[in-house]
Design a protein around this motif. Structure first.
Motif, PDB file in Angstrom:
ATOM      1  N   LEU A 134       0.847  -1.190   0.000  1.00 32.97           N
ATOM      2  CA  LEU A 134       0.000   0.000   0.000  1.00 32.97           C
ATOM      3  C   LEU A 134       0.881   1.238   0.000  1.00 32.97           C
ATOM      4  CD1 LEU A 134      -1.792  -2.303   1.167  1.00 32.97           C
ATOM      5  CD2 LEU A 134      -2.755  -0.642   2.732  1.00 32.97           C
ATOM      6  N   LYS A 189      -4.206   5.484  11.875  1.00 35.33           N
ATOM      7  CA  LYS A 189      -4.257   4.995  10.486  1.00 35.33           C
ATOM      8  C   LYS A 189      -3.789   3.542  10.424  1.00 35.33           C
ATOM      9  CE  LYS A 189      -4.738   7.208   7.063  1.00 35.33           C
ATOM     10  NZ  LYS A 189      -6.016   7.424   6.370  1.00 35.33           N
ATOM     11  N   GLU A 199      -6.501   1.289  11.516  1.00 27.56           N
ATOM     12  CA  GLU A 199      -7.476   1.147  10.420  1.00 27.56           C
ATOM     13  C   GLU A 199      -6.993   0.120   9.403  1.00 27.56           C
ATOM     14  OE1 GLU A 199      -9.606   4.442   8.265  1.00 27.56           O
ATOM     15  OE2 GLU A 199      -8.244   5.646   9.487  1.00 27.56           O
ATOM     16  N   ILE A 200      -5.714   0.221   9.051  1.00 25.00           N
ATOM     17  CA  ILE A 200      -5.155  -0.701   8.052  1.00 25.00           C
ATOM     18  C   ILE A 200      -5.155  -2.130   8.594  1.00 25.00           C
ATOM     19  CG2 ILE A 200      -3.040  -1.322   6.802  1.00 25.00           C
ATOM     20  CD1 ILE A 200      -2.468   1.696   6.527  1.00 25.00           C
ATOM     21  N   ILE A 206      -8.592  -3.544   8.367  1.00 24.87           N
ATOM     22  CA  ILE A 206      -8.948  -3.914   6.994  1.00 24.87           C
ATOM     23  C   ILE A 206      -8.163  -5.137   6.535  1.00 24.87           C
ATOM     24  CG2 ILE A 206      -8.399  -3.090   4.657  1.00 24.87           C
ATOM     25  CD1 ILE A 206     -10.182  -0.776   5.144  1.00 24.87           C
ATOM     26  N   LEU A 213      -8.499  -8.299   3.568  1.00 28.03           N
ATOM     27  CA  LEU A 213      -7.348  -8.881   2.871  1.00 28.03           C
ATOM     28  C   LEU A 213      -7.058 -10.309   3.282  1.00 28.03           C
ATOM     29  CD1 LEU A 213      -4.897  -5.839   2.874  1.00 28.03           C
ATOM     30  CD2 LEU A 213      -6.551  -6.498   1.149  1.00 28.03           C
TER      31      LEU A 213
END
Lengths: 81, 81
Positions: free
Chosen positions: B45, B55, B58-59, B62, B67
């Motif tokens: 990313l 952040k 959040e990643i 996700i 993923l």
């Protein structure tokens, strides 16, 4: 016993529709600020004994011929203790 | 601009037929001493601006939901400068 990690990714100039689809999904799920996503493959090899320079060359050769398509993909080989 | 690498791999207790096939091909191509091969996915990313702890959370969220399949897969998230 050593671990050798081979990462295979599309060359930067090759379009990556899978990565593009993932990036689109990020946006829909509310994760902003991700400007690019590239999807690749990772092979984790467990090697018996020491990874000598000759063995590493063999692995690199096989990464180039078997694990990746050199026309569209780049690869990296990393030895982990 | 930061790079965040998400690696997704099958859990160790899950059979990996793709990896097994690659391992078999290694043997036929003359590369000996590889006792195991596991095949996984890698997402690279590109994130605009700094990767704050919020952040990153959040990643990770996700990575776990979009993923990877937490039933059969583990993931790692690594921030690169």
């Amino acid at each position: 016993m050593a671990r050798v990690v081979v990462n295979v990714a599309l060359k930067p100039e090759i379009l990556d529709p899978q990565g593009r689809a993932v990036q689109g999904a990020f946006g829909r799920l509310g994760l902003t600020g991700v400007t690019d996503v590239r999807q690749g493959k990772q092979f984790v090899l467990t090697v018996d004994g020491e990874v000598t320079p000759a063995k590493l060359e063999e692995i690199k050769h096989i990464a180039e011929t078997l694990l990746s398509n050199p026309v569209i993909e780049d690869f990296t080989v990393e030895v982990q203790a």
